[in-house]
Design an enzyme around this catalytic site. Structure first.
Site, PDB file in Angstrom:
ATOM      1  N   ASN A  62      86.869  78.663  16.488  1.00  0.00           N
ATOM      2  CA  ASN A  62      85.580  79.845  17.344  1.00  0.00           C
ATOM      3  C   ASN A  62      85.857  80.533  18.181  1.00  0.00           C
ATOM      4  O   ASN A  62      87.349  79.721  18.746  1.00  0.00           O
ATOM      5  CB  ASN A  62      84.820  78.335  17.051  1.00  0.00           C
ATOM      6  CG  ASN A  62      84.080  77.817  16.138  1.00  0.00           C
ATOM      7  OD1 ASN A  62      83.765  78.479  14.564  1.00  0.00           O
ATOM      8  ND2 ASN A  62      83.265  76.987  16.223  1.00  0.00           N
ATOM      9  N   ASP A 102      79.982  66.262  11.142  1.00  0.00           N
ATOM     10  CA  ASP A 102      79.620  66.052  12.625  1.00  0.00           C
ATOM     11  C   ASP A 102      79.425  65.216  14.055  1.00  0.00           C
ATOM     12  O   ASP A 102      78.877  64.147  13.662  1.00  0.00           O
ATOM     13  CB  ASP A 102      78.448  66.886  12.234  1.00  0.00           C
ATOM     14  CG  ASP A 102      77.134  67.257  13.848  1.00  0.00           C
ATOM     15  OD1 ASP A 102      77.183  67.224  14.732  1.00  0.00           O
ATOM     16  OD2 ASP A 102      76.601  68.124  12.657  1.00  0.00           O
ATOM     17  N   LYS A 145      69.883  66.253  14.675  1.00  0.00           N
ATOM     18  CA  LYS A 145      71.077  65.658  15.119  1.00  0.00           C
ATOM     19  C   LYS A 145      70.565  64.066  15.692  1.00  0.00           C
ATOM     20  O   LYS A 145      71.808  63.367  16.426  1.00  0.00           O
ATOM     21  CB  LYS A 145      72.050  66.533  15.888  1.00  0.00           C
ATOM     22  CG  LYS A 145      72.478  67.949  15.343  1.00  0.00           C
ATOM     23  CD  LYS A 145      73.690  68.184  15.577  1.00  0.00           C
ATOM     24  CE  LYS A 145      74.149  69.936  15.190  1.00  0.00           C
ATOM     25  NZ  LYS A 145      75.553  70.054  15.028  1.00  0.00           N
ATOM     26  N   ASP A 196      82.619  74.502  11.649  1.00  0.00           N
ATOM     27  CA  ASP A 196      81.938  73.809  10.679  1.00  0.00           C
ATOM     28  C   ASP A 196      82.530  73.426   9.292  1.00  0.00           C
ATOM     29  O   ASP A 196      82.180  72.599   8.976  1.00  0.00           O
ATOM     30  CB  ASP A 196      80.086  74.609  10.505  1.00  0.00           C
ATOM     31  CG  ASP A 196      79.601  74.601  11.647  1.00  0.00           C
ATOM     32  OD1 ASP A 196      79.477  73.206  12.484  1.00  0.00           O
ATOM     33  OD2 ASP A 196      79.247  75.696  12.090  1.00  0.00           O
ATOM     34  N   PHE A 215      75.100  70.684  22.985  1.00  0.00           N
ATOM     35  CA  PHE A 215      74.861  72.139  23.198  1.00  0.00           C
ATOM     36  C   PHE A 215      74.626  72.780  21.257  1.00  0.00           C
ATOM     37  O   PHE A 215      75.558  73.088  20.785  1.00  0.00           O
ATOM     38  CB  PHE A 215      76.783  73.348  24.001  1.00  0.00           C
ATOM     39  CG  PHE A 215      76.753  72.386  25.516  1.00  0.00           C
ATOM     40  CD1 PHE A 215      76.857  71.601  25.879  1.00  0.00           C
ATOM     41  CD2 PHE A 215      76.183  73.719  26.574  1.00  0.00           C
ATOM     42  CE1 PHE A 215      76.749  71.183  27.365  1.00  0.00           C
ATOM     43  CE2 PHE A 215      76.525  73.915  27.194  1.00  0.00           C
ATOM     44  CZ  PHE A 215      76.159  72.425  28.156  1.00  0.00           C
ATOM     45  N   LYS A 244      67.656  71.751  15.595  1.00  0.00           N
ATOM     46  CA  LYS A 244      69.123  71.150  15.755  1.00  0.00           C
ATOM     47  C   LYS A 244      68.868  69.477  16.982  1.00  0.00           C
ATOM     48  O   LYS A 244      69.945  68.391  16.401  1.00  0.00           O
ATOM     49  CB  LYS A 244      70.152  71.341  16.994  1.00  0.00           C
ATOM     50  CG  LYS A 244      70.798  72.575  15.833  1.00  0.00           C
ATOM     51  CD  LYS A 244      72.295  73.575  16.466  1.00  0.00           C
ATOM     52  CE  LYS A 244      72.732  74.433  16.192  1.00  0.00           C
ATOM     53  NZ  LYS A 244      73.139  75.657  16.563  1.00  0.00           N
TER      54      LYS A 244
HETATM   55  N1  CTP Z   1      79.406  70.236  16.708  1.00  0.00           N
HETATM   56  C1  CTP Z   1      79.603  68.700  16.367  1.00  0.00           C
HETATM   57  N2  CTP Z   1      80.589  68.214  15.424  1.00  0.00           N
HETATM   58  C2  CTP Z   1      80.321  69.303  14.380  1.00  0.00           C
HETATM   59  C3  CTP Z   1      79.369  70.645  14.649  1.00  0.00           C
HETATM   60  C4  CTP Z   1      78.846  70.731  16.128  1.00  0.00           C
HETATM   61  O1  CTP Z   1      79.430  67.726  17.429  1.00  0.00           O
HETATM   62  N3  CTP Z   1      81.002  69.509  12.862  1.00  0.00           N
HETATM   63  C5  CTP Z   1      78.601  69.245  18.018  1.00  0.00           C
HETATM   64  C6  CTP Z   1      78.746  70.830  19.144  1.00  0.00           C
HETATM   65  O2  CTP Z   1      79.954  70.592  20.271  1.00  0.00           O
HETATM   66  C7  CTP Z   1      77.146  71.219  19.802  1.00  0.00           C
HETATM   67  C8  CTP Z   1      76.272  71.202  19.010  1.00  0.00           C
HETATM   68  O3  CTP Z   1      77.337  70.465  17.527  1.00  0.00           O
HETATM   69  O4  CTP Z   1      77.185  70.222  20.652  1.00  0.00           O
HETATM   70  C9  CTP Z   1      75.594  72.059  17.394  1.00  0.00           C
HETATM   71  O5  CTP Z   1      76.851  72.764  17.554  1.00  0.00           O
HETATM   72  P1  CTP Z   1      76.500  74.836  17.006  1.00  0.00           P
HETATM   73  O6  CTP Z   1      77.994  75.316  15.796  1.00  0.00           O
HETATM   74  O7  CTP Z   1      75.801  75.024  18.005  1.00  0.00           O
HETATM   75  O8  CTP Z   1      75.188  73.864  16.205  1.00  0.00           O
HETATM   76  P2  CTP Z   1      76.059  73.748  14.079  1.00  0.00           P
HETATM   77  O9  CTP Z   1      75.796  71.870  13.848  1.00  0.00           O
HETATM   78  O10 CTP Z   1      77.017  74.159  13.983  1.00  0.00           O
HETATM   79  O11 CTP Z   1      74.570  74.194  13.460  1.00  0.00           O
HETATM   80  P3  CTP Z   1      74.959  76.417  12.753  1.00  0.00           P
HETATM   81  O12 CTP Z   1      76.164  76.554  12.898  1.00  0.00           O
HETATM   82  O13 CTP Z   1      74.714  76.423  12.001  1.00  0.00           O
HETATM   83  O14 CTP Z   1      73.974  76.462  13.755  1.00  0.00           O
END
Ligand code: CTP
Length: 401
Positions: free
Chosen positions: A208, A304, A339, A277, A321, A335
């Site tokens: 990312n 996650d 979560k 992800d 975040f 979220k």
């Molecule tokens: N996060 C995490 N582990 C993952 C994905 C995300 O701990 N596998 C945490 C990130 O550190 C952040 C939050 O989740 O604090 C949101 O991440 P984001 O990528 O914006 O959201 P997603 O849950 O991945 O949703 P989407 O990609 O569908 O927007």
């Protein structure tokens, strides 16, 4: 001392002037506004342009400069300052202050200002021991001037002894460190930062976009608020903040394992990392040869980390975040609920002003019962605001109703 403290950094002509840009940074990091004034001799050691670049403001040099006087003149500058810090302060400049001389801009400011005066002397050890310097030092101490250092060690002249300027971080700490309330003293904070790297083969992978700057700023701010900070970071080039335990990982699964083995006993978990992800279902040991016109990559969902931390029985206060390109608040709120976390900081990552790679950022902080808008600021200041708000949410004031 509050944040946004207005500091004039006066640089006089010693070899330690080469450390001044770092000192400016350390002061700004702690929330100060810094204007630099240089003596003529200081300019033999370092250029005003360098100091202008790090402070973000023109450097003031001359007492009788019509251009400068029509902008922020010397009296205005003297009134503006809350602190005048002279670093490095030469033996000569100490003598000038003692005698109230005002024949150049910096010495005139010292005489004309009611600001707190602090000096970080730097000179050869003989000069420091000289009776005249000792006498001047005593006079300055008697007048209430704060003296920072000097330290002992190797000197530029090849001698060893007392006279080295105190290191910039230490000067900033002594000057402003106590100013930051120790909101998280005794607390353990675990932060994730940067991207993750999901290897396809030894040279290719999925990641990312993330510079790691926001996560590093959160870790630094948490440290400055007195917390014991551990940071698990994905691959970034930035140097970790001092005083923060830093664990480097590559993939989301490594990040998850590093977090899970440390989360017990943690008071606050802040997931700033841009965790990938998905990861490739297969990781090739050897580099894939680009022979095929088309290949299909199968991806598997990564754990996650944030949701897993929030689901623990001994869950810490959990902050995430959300990086969004549209419907910022609605997506971020979803979220927060999905979560089951306490706070989500929503970043707009679209457009040139977006959060990624930028040094400044704006954000919305969403908690169970409301939304707080955080104004655009550099990432350290934004981190300070986020942590201040977290502290309030964790320690709600008793209701007066
Ligand atoms: N996060 C995490 N582990 C993952 C994905 C995300 O701990 N596998 C945490 C990130 O550190 C952040 C939050 O989740 O604090 C949101 O991440 P984001 O990528 O914006 O959201 P997603 O849950 O991945 O949703 P989407 O990609 O569908 O927007």
């Amino acid at each position: 001392m509050h944040r946004n403290t207005r500091i004039i950094l006066g640089i006089t002509g010693g070899i330690a002037a080469y450390k001044s840009p770092d000192l400016v940074r350390r002061l700004i990091e702690r929330g100060a506004e810094v204007r630099v004034v240089m003596s003529r001799a200081a300019m033999e050691f370092i250029t005003p342009l360098t100091l202008q670049a790090v402070s973000g403001h023109p450097v003031h040099q001359h007492l009788l400069d019509s251009d400068a006087e029509s902008g922020m003149g010397h009296i205005e500058l003297a009134r503006w300052a809350e602190i005048i810090l002279i670093a490095p302060a030469t033996a000569h400049f100490m003598a000038k202050i003692v005698h109230g001389e005002a024949d150049d801009l910096l010495s005139a400011l010292v005489v004309a200002s009611e600001a707190t005066l602090a000096i970080a002397p730097a000179m050869n050890r003989q000069m420091w021991q000289n009776p005249a310097t000792r006498h001047n030092l005593k006079t300055l101490v008697d007048r209430g001037v704060s003296i920072i250092g000097p330290g002992e060690g190797d000197q530029a002249c090849g001698e060893v002894g007392v006279g080295r300027m105190t290191e910039p971080d230490e000067i900033a700490q002594q000057l402003l460190g106590d100013g930051i309330p120790q909101l998280f003293s005794g607390k353990k904070i675990l932060v994730t930062a940067g991207p993750t790297w999901e290897a396809i083969d030894p040279v290719r992978g999925i990641s990312n976009r993330s510079s790691g700057k926001m996560g590093f700023a959160i870790a630094r701010a948490a440290r400055d608020f007195g917390a014991t900070v551990t940071m698990v970071r994905g691959p970034v080039n930035t140097t970790p903040p001092s005083g923060v335990e830093c664990i480097g990982v590559q993939s989301a699964r490594q990040m998850r394992d590093a977090v899970m083995s440390r989360v017990s006993g943690t008071d606050i978990f802040i997931g700033v990392a841009a965790v990938a992800d998905y990861r490739p279902a297969l990781q090739e040991d050897q580099k894939i040869k680009a022979k095929e016109p088309e290949i299909v990559l199968k991806l598997i969902k990564n754990p996650d980390i944030l949701a897993e931390v929030a689901a623990r029985e001994d869950r810490p206060f959990t902050v995430g975040f959300a990086a969004e390109t549209r419907d910022l608040l609605a997506n971020a709120k979803k979220k927060l609920w999905d979560k089951k976390i306490d706070v989500i900081v929503a970043n707009d990552v679209s457009g040139e002003d977006g959060a990624i790679d930028n040094d400044t950022n704006a954000a919305s902080l969403i908690h169970q019962t409301g939304v707080v808008q955080l104004e655009r600021a550099d990432k350290y200041r934004l981190a300070i605001s986020i942590l201040e708000k977290i502290s309030v949410l964790m320690n709600p004031e008793p209701s007066t109703a």
